[in-house]
Design a protein around this motif. Structure first.
Motif, mmCIF file in Angstrom:
data_model
loop_
_atom_site.group_PDB
_atom_site.id
_atom_site.type_symbol
_atom_site.label_atom_id
_atom_site.label_comp_id
_atom_site.label_asym_id
_atom_site.label_seq_id
_atom_site.Cartn_x
_atom_site.Cartn_y
_atom_site.Cartn_z
ATOM 1 N N ASN A 70 0.823 -1.200 0.200
ATOM 2 C CA ASN A 70 -0.135 0.054 0.053
ATOM 3 C C ASN A 70 0.742 1.327 0.040
ATOM 4 O OD1 ASN A 70 -1.158 2.257 1.650
ATOM 5 N ND2 ASN A 70 -3.175 1.134 1.347
ATOM 6 N N HIS A 71 0.427 2.390 -0.799
ATOM 7 C CA HIS A 71 1.329 3.554 -0.867
ATOM 8 C C HIS A 71 1.510 3.995 0.287
ATOM 9 C CE1 HIS A 71 2.541 7.180 -3.401
ATOM 10 N NE2 HIS A 71 1.733 7.804 -2.332
ATOM 11 N N HIS A 72 0.172 4.268 1.182
ATOM 12 C CA HIS A 72 0.279 5.091 2.357
ATOM 13 C C HIS A 72 1.310 4.284 3.345
ATOM 14 C CE1 HIS A 72 -2.981 8.298 1.959
ATOM 15 N NE2 HIS A 72 -2.121 8.178 0.977
ATOM 16 N N SER B 184 6.809 13.591 0.417
ATOM 17 C CA SER B 184 6.077 13.700 -0.621
ATOM 18 C C SER B 184 6.453 12.269 -1.182
ATOM 19 C CB SER B 184 6.458 14.705 -1.598
ATOM 20 O OG SER B 184 7.831 14.531 -2.035
ATOM 21 N N ASP B 185 5.901 11.967 -2.508
ATOM 22 C CA ASP B 185 6.021 10.886 -3.090
ATOM 23 C C ASP B 185 7.586 10.411 -3.383
ATOM 24 O OD1 ASP B 185 3.380 10.175 -2.823
ATOM 25 O OD2 ASP B 185 2.936 10.342 -4.826
ATOM 26 N N ALA B 186 8.348 11.550 -3.446
ATOM 27 C CA ALA B 186 9.882 11.306 -3.779
ATOM 28 C C ALA B 186 10.533 10.396 -2.618
ATOM 29 C CB ALA B 186 10.596 12.751 -3.369
ATOM 30 N N VAL C 151 -1.373 12.165 4.787
ATOM 31 C CA VAL C 151 -2.175 12.709 4.023
ATOM 32 C C VAL C 151 -1.425 13.306 2.811
ATOM 33 C CG1 VAL C 151 -3.686 14.709 4.439
ATOM 34 C CG2 VAL C 151 -2.968 13.959 6.216
ATOM 35 N N ASP C 152 -2.152 12.796 1.723
ATOM 36 C CA ASP C 152 -1.541 13.118 0.599
ATOM 37 C C ASP C 152 -2.815 13.244 -0.483
ATOM 38 O OD1 ASP C 152 -2.200 10.629 -0.444
ATOM 39 O OD2 ASP C 152 -0.112 9.923 -0.858
ATOM 40 N N GLY C 153 -2.371 13.490 -1.867
ATOM 41 C CA GLY C 153 -3.187 13.579 -3.053
ATOM 42 C C GLY C 153 -4.117 12.400 -3.100
ATOM 43 N N ALA D 15 3.754 2.547 2.541
ATOM 44 C CA ALA D 15 5.099 3.120 2.233
ATOM 45 C C ALA D 15 5.655 4.371 2.958
ATOM 46 C CB ALA D 15 5.284 3.101 0.787
ATOM 47 N N HIS D 16 4.664 5.363 2.913
ATOM 48 C CA HIS D 16 4.684 6.732 3.581
ATOM 49 C C HIS D 16 4.972 6.559 5.032
ATOM 50 C CE1 HIS D 16 4.257 9.691 0.464
ATOM 51 N NE2 HIS D 16 3.146 9.329 0.113
ATOM 52 N N ALA D 17 4.147 5.537 5.495
ATOM 53 C CA ALA D 17 4.581 5.545 7.210
ATOM 54 C C ALA D 17 5.443 4.752 7.528
ATOM 55 C CB ALA D 17 2.997 4.536 7.573
HETATM 56 FE FE LIG Z 1 1.939 9.910 -1.646
#
Ligand SMILES: [Fe+2]
Length: 735
Positions: free
Chosen positions: A113-115, A322-324, A136-138, A117-119
């Motif tokens: 899951n994308h979030h 960010s997604d970077a 929180v993102d787009g 990965a952020h977490a």
């Molecule tokens: Fe993102």
């Protein structure tokens, strides 16, 4: 001891495309890593291309010759958990073609899951033993916008999530489609916001409702996605807003009242939204710590407001939030969670040492470049540079490895005097060629930050904002509202940068300098020494410091610029060819053409036809079994089915439950009379019924409500994160 390698790349063509490799070995829980964004290497901002250069860069760092040596490739999920297609309705085919021919065994590929990965990126570098995690993102996996996680020990658990529409995408739409500040211009909106005023609002957020993790912007914003194969190919665009917004022409001054007020309004709403989400997260976790990531976490002003207005005692924001930062998040998640990297003891969570994740360009390399272009230089004397800054000179500062994420933190920076009231204008106009209102950040000695800023804790990554205590002392780093986006610098994180500021303090008594990213307007931050030389030649930088060498810009022959640009272009092209050769099997133009044709057809079908056929099949099933159906949806969508959908009328429909008495088209006030019994809630009497979600706009909200209130019911939703509304199907397939 055999070394193991994890490669992380985003699954889809994003503007933040990049790669990361983590190296680990044996039973040690220590790890090394390298990470870079593609834009830095190909010198094109927001590239949306497959990160061929980044992968090679990371492999070369660890001297990895072939993808065979990679133990695991981790990627995220945006629309569906499939490796080969970023999303069934997606149009960026080149990106997917390279994935198709990528030289790695599919058994080695994991998608998460994308979030998550952020977490992982923020929690596993926080140094906390436990923490609430707010993402929180787009949009992430399947249009996820807000997520709450909890980190405990070395595990991360999802608590709640919300899909469909959120503050990230609203900020993006206003920045791009109203203020006309371009892709990735959100930072400009944030900088413009303090020029507006309270109580003078243009945007009306009064109908926005917060409920737990739900931040319902449906009164303003349509649900995602906002682009697909059809809009990419020049077909009908997707409407983004339920309100009418003006669009600024490029000639209209951005500082006109209207534009700065709109920036203020959306910023103010973002702060309110993040404070709300922070408070909600606090209710759901016991921890005193909060970790924040996702594109919205770049909003340092909102981060600070969240921290000031909630009961969390410590905050950590990942520098590449960010997604970077996704490639790193993917790798670090695997390190802590994938069985391949399991070790006997429990992996500890280390605090992020610094954000310098690129590779180091040694002095030997720099010297050879200077020689090649016949550039004169002197040896670096830190006190001399500090003196130059104190005398109003502008310094291009290039040291060690580049920073991960959008902020320059003293390795790829432009530096100037914080005390000079004209310096903001000078650097904006003559060096960075950008709008006059854009603020600059201070880099301050960690031991001195409390003297200059009202801030509770050090802020090494420039992701917190503070009131400036004496704005007149450091005017060039004080924004119009009396605040600054602070970077605190200590010896451990960046010795040479720390020494420079210390020397500046010796001369001036002020332990704080202006620090902005080393790039020209519209360009990525410099990565190589050549990029830095070009950066100097394109602007009014007085001295360029490259490692241990100092170049006086006045003494450089400007004619070398053309040659450096040409050489760089040649090098990028040759690197690309080499990367294609070593990372892919048989890049074949005929095969590629065939693939594009097939996938375009596929994408059209998934976007337009799929909802129709899925619903048609479901209707057939229900009719065969004579199931009782409760409709849960909106008036206009239900009416559309009634008039256009084959077999719908003959279903055994028990009742219609309107979602909040809405139409999908929220501006349409009249509700159509439907020939069904209207109910306000589903009762036990309907227990043998199944629910059909009859809404496009609110299908995710309805799904959420069913899961919460009616978990015992089966339901069917014919839309997903990449479909278009059925009306598109009926328009195309008119009989
Ligand atoms: Fe993102």
């Amino acid at each position: 001891m055999k070394k193991k390698y994890i490669l992380g790349i985003q699954c889809f063509a994003t503007m933040d495309s990049g790669a990361c490799i983590i190296q680990t070995s044996g039973e040690s829980d220590k790890y090394e890593y390298v990470a870079i964004s593609e834009e830095r290497l190909i010198r094109k901002k927001h590239p949306y291309t497959f990160p061929l250069h980044s992968i090679k860069y990371c492999m070369e760092h660890f001297k990895i010759n072939s993808l065979n040596e990679i133990d695991l490739l981790v990627s995220d999920i945006i629309r569906e958990p499939v490796w080969h297609r970023s999303g069934p309705s997606y149009n960026v085919k080149e990106f997917d073609y390279i994935k198709k021919i990528f030289k790695i065994s599919e058994k080695k590929i994991v998608q998460i899951n994308h979030h998550l990965a952020h977490a992982a990126s923020v929690y596993y570098t926080s140094g906390f033993k436990n923490s609430g995690i707010l993402i929180v993102d787009g949009n992430g996996t399947d249009l996820e916008t807000n997520s709450f996680f909890e980190g405990k020990g070395n595990k991360i658990k999802l608590i709640d999530k919300y899909n469909g529409r959120g503050i990230g995408i609203l900020y993006n739409v206003i920045t791009k489609d109203c203020l006309n500040l371009g892709t990735g211009g959100e930072g400009k909106t944030m900088g413009l916001a303090p020029f507006g005023r309270k109580n003078k609002s243009i945007l009306d957020f009064s109908k926005v409702k917060y409920d737990g993790i739900v931040t319902d912007y449906s009164s303003i914003l349509r649900r995602l996605p906002f682009s697909d194969i059809i809009s990419f190919s020049g077909g009908e665009k997707i409407k983004k807003l339920n309100i009418n917004l003006p669009k600024r022409s490029k000639q209209s001054n951005i500082l006109n009242h209207k534009w700065r007020q709109i920036a203020f309004d959306v910023q103010n709403e973002t702060e309110k939204c993040l404070i709300h989400l922070g408070k909600e997260l606090k209710k759901r976790v016991k921890s005193q710590n909060i970790c924040i990531a996702g594109g919205v976490a770049l909003n340092s002003v909102a981060n600070q407001k969240l921290f000031d207005n909630t009961k969390f005692k410590n905050i950590f924001v990942y520098p590449a939030c960010s997604d970077a930062g996704i490639p790193f998040g993917l790798c670090i998640w695997a390190l802590y969670n994938h069985p391949l990297f399991k070790i006997k003891k429990r992996r500890r969570i280390f605090k992020l040492k610094n954000a310098y994740t690129g590779k180091i360009y040694e002095d030997k390399k720099i010297k050879s470049i200077l020689k090649k272009y016949n550039i004169q230089y002197n040896s670096l004397k830190i006190n001399k540079i500090a003196e130059y800054i104190s005398k109003g000179k502008i310094i291009g500062w290039f040291q060690n490895a580049s920073e991960y994420g959008p902020r320059a933190l003293g390795n790829r920076s432009i530096l100037a005097d914080s005390r000079n009231p004209h310096m903001q204008d000078i650097v904006n106009h003559k060096v960075k060629h950008r709008e006059s209102f854009r603020p600059f950040a201070p880099a301050v000695l960690e031991e001195d930050y409390k003297k200059y800023f009202k801030i509770k804790q050090p802020s090494p990554y420039m992701l917190l904002v503070a009131k400036v205590i004496k704005p007149k002392l450091i005017p060039s780093v004080t924004h119009i509202d009396g605040t600054a986006r602070v970077q605190t610098v200590n010896k451990k994180q960046n010795k040479i940068f720390y020494n420079l500021i210390k020397n500046f303090k010796k001369i001036t008594g002020v332990g704080c300098i202006l620090n902005t990213s080393f790039n020209d307007a519209g360009e990525p931050i410099v990565e190589t020494p050549e990029d830095a030389i070009l950066g100097m030649l394109n602007s009014k930088i007085d001295y360029l410091v490259l490692g241990n060498f100092v170049i006086d810009s006045k003494k450089v022959n400007k004619l070398i610029k053309k040659k450096i640009v040409k050489d760089r272009e040649k090098r990028i092209q040759s690197n690309e060819k080499k990367a294609i050769r070593s990372l892919t099997k048989n890049y074949d133009y005929k095969d590629r053409k065939k693939y594009f044709k097939k996938e375009t057809k596929n994408a059209y079908w998934n976007t337009i036809q799929k909802p129709f056929f899925d619903l048609k099949n479901q209707i057939k099933n229900w009719k065969n079994k004579n199931n009782k159906i409760v409709l849960f949806g909106t008036y206009d969508e239900t009416n559309l089915l009634l008039n256009k959908m084959e077999g719908f009328k003959s279903l055994n429909i028990e009742a219609f439950m309107p979602y909040k008495h809405f139409n999908d088209d929220i501006n349409k006030r009249n509700k159509v009379k439907l020939p069904f019994k209207t109910i306000r809630k589903i009762s036990k009497k309907q227990i043998d019924s199944e629910i059909l979600i009859t809404s496009y706009e609110f299908c995710y909200d309805i799904e959420r409500e069913i899961k919460l209130k009616y978990p015992m019911f089966n339901y069917f939703n014919y839309y997903n994160g990449y479909s278009r509304n059925l009306s598109n199907y009926f328009k195309i397939n008119k009989k």
